[in-house]
Design an enzyme around this catalytic site. Structure first.
Site, mmCIF file in Angstrom:
data_model
loop_
_atom_site.group_PDB
_atom_site.id
_atom_site.type_symbol
_atom_site.label_atom_id
_atom_site.label_comp_id
_atom_site.label_asym_id
_atom_site.label_seq_id
_atom_site.Cartn_x
_atom_site.Cartn_y
_atom_site.Cartn_z
ATOM 1 N N ARG A 50 0.977 -1.040 -0.041
ATOM 2 C CA ARG A 50 0.009 -0.062 -0.066
ATOM 3 C C ARG A 50 0.710 1.151 -0.049
ATOM 4 O O ARG A 50 1.175 1.793 1.169
ATOM 5 C CB ARG A 50 -0.934 -0.020 1.202
ATOM 6 C CG ARG A 50 -1.739 -1.553 1.470
ATOM 7 C CD ARG A 50 -2.201 -1.165 2.859
ATOM 8 N NE ARG A 50 -3.179 -2.521 3.072
ATOM 9 C CZ ARG A 50 -3.676 -2.662 4.039
ATOM 10 N NH1 ARG A 50 -3.577 -1.906 4.919
ATOM 11 N NH2 ARG A 50 -4.468 -4.004 4.300
ATOM 12 N N ASP A 52 2.113 5.176 0.115
ATOM 13 C CA ASP A 52 1.505 6.202 0.678
ATOM 14 C C ASP A 52 1.180 7.270 -0.549
ATOM 15 O O ASP A 52 1.361 7.162 -1.736
ATOM 16 C CB ASP A 52 2.697 6.972 1.285
ATOM 17 C CG ASP A 52 2.964 6.026 2.653
ATOM 18 O OD1 ASP A 52 2.315 5.047 2.911
ATOM 19 O OD2 ASP A 52 4.159 6.364 3.225
ATOM 20 N N ARG A 197 10.951 6.211 4.260
ATOM 21 C CA ARG A 197 10.876 7.651 4.357
ATOM 22 C C ARG A 197 11.717 8.189 5.472
ATOM 23 O O ARG A 197 12.343 9.221 5.637
ATOM 24 C CB ARG A 197 9.562 8.307 4.116
ATOM 25 C CG ARG A 197 8.921 8.105 2.640
ATOM 26 C CD ARG A 197 7.659 8.497 2.440
ATOM 27 N NE ARG A 197 7.344 9.908 2.973
ATOM 28 C CZ ARG A 197 6.140 10.463 3.111
ATOM 29 N NH1 ARG A 197 5.263 9.424 3.399
ATOM 30 N NH2 ARG A 197 6.093 11.684 3.642
#
Length: 244
Positions: A50, A52, A197
């Site tokens: 999934r 972002d 990230r």
């Protein structure tokens, strides 16, 4: 009824991530709408991950069941004819009925791109984080070596489920100069929410001399780096997923 494996590429700039959400444009919604225009009546497609909001992909893996009367290449071309310009099916093959793109995945590979210029470059900005001055590549690579192997990565992300484990195994993590970009390549068996990230932001702080090289190792040992920021989503791309 055939079970299909689809490799999908997309520019995530206009989407609220991959997974379908109420009242928001997502990659999953766009793909399912395109399939329904071809007669698909399934409830939901399944994906390897999934991504972002704002994250891109070159190798997202999707599966779905479909009764299609023509060959696979005809389905691929028909699907692309109905997809928006920022989403494209790359390859389509039939897979065993038991194939699951998420649970069968062995390795996921991500790339994060930086570009280092004093002013914005509109041709690079959509797919890379601008950092200035240029961070020290050697320092970032030194810090990144602590990521290798199996660790509890709770300092760098959270599990997708409330009671999920935060232990992951990283196979590769390194920075490379690639023309106008600094590329961070990382592969692992799976990743926590926001994990890549947060790692990138931490390594950039090391490269800029704002934090010590040891901060990554300390975060893995204690569960906390003291840093809460994330690198921007638009620099991240899911490059591919490997299976048996």
């Amino acid at each position: 009824m055939a079970h299909y494996k689809l490799i999908l590429a997309y520019d995530g700039s206009a989407y609220a991530g991959f997974q379908r959400q109420a009242q928001k444009p997502t990659v999953q919604l766009a793909l399912e709408q395109a399939l329904r225009k071809l007669g698909w009546q399934g409830r939901s497609i399944t994906a390897a991950g999934r991504t972002d909001t704002g994250v891109h992909a070159l190798g997202q893996v999707v599966s779905f069941d479909f009764s299609w009367r023509h060959d696979d290449q005809t389905l691929l071309r028909a699907l692309n004819a109905h997809l928006p310009k920022d989403i494209a099916a790359q390859t389509l093959t039939q897979a065993p009925a038991s194939f699951h793109p998420r649970y069968d995945a062995l390795t996921r590979h991500y790339r994060y791109q930086l570009y280092c210029q004093p002013e914005r470059n509109p041709l690079l900005e959509p797919f890379a984080w601008r950092v200035w001055p240029q961070p020290d590549l050697a320092l970032m690579n030194e810090a990144a070596q602590a990521l290798l192997g199996e660790h509890d990565f709770r300092a760098f992300g959270r599990a997708l489920k409330e009671d999920g484990t935060t232990t992951r195994r990283i196979f590769n993590a390194n920075w490379q100069q690639a023309e106008e970009y600094l590329n961070f390549e990382i592969s692992g068996n799976a990743f926590l929410y926001h994990m890549v990230r947060r790692i990138v932001h931490t390594l950039v702080q090391v490269g800029l001399g704002r934090d010590p090289v040891e901060i990554v190792k300390r975060g893995l040992e204690t569960g906390d780096t003291g840093l809460v920021h994330l690198a921007p989503a638009h620099g991240l791309t899911l490059m591919g997923v490997e299976y048996e």
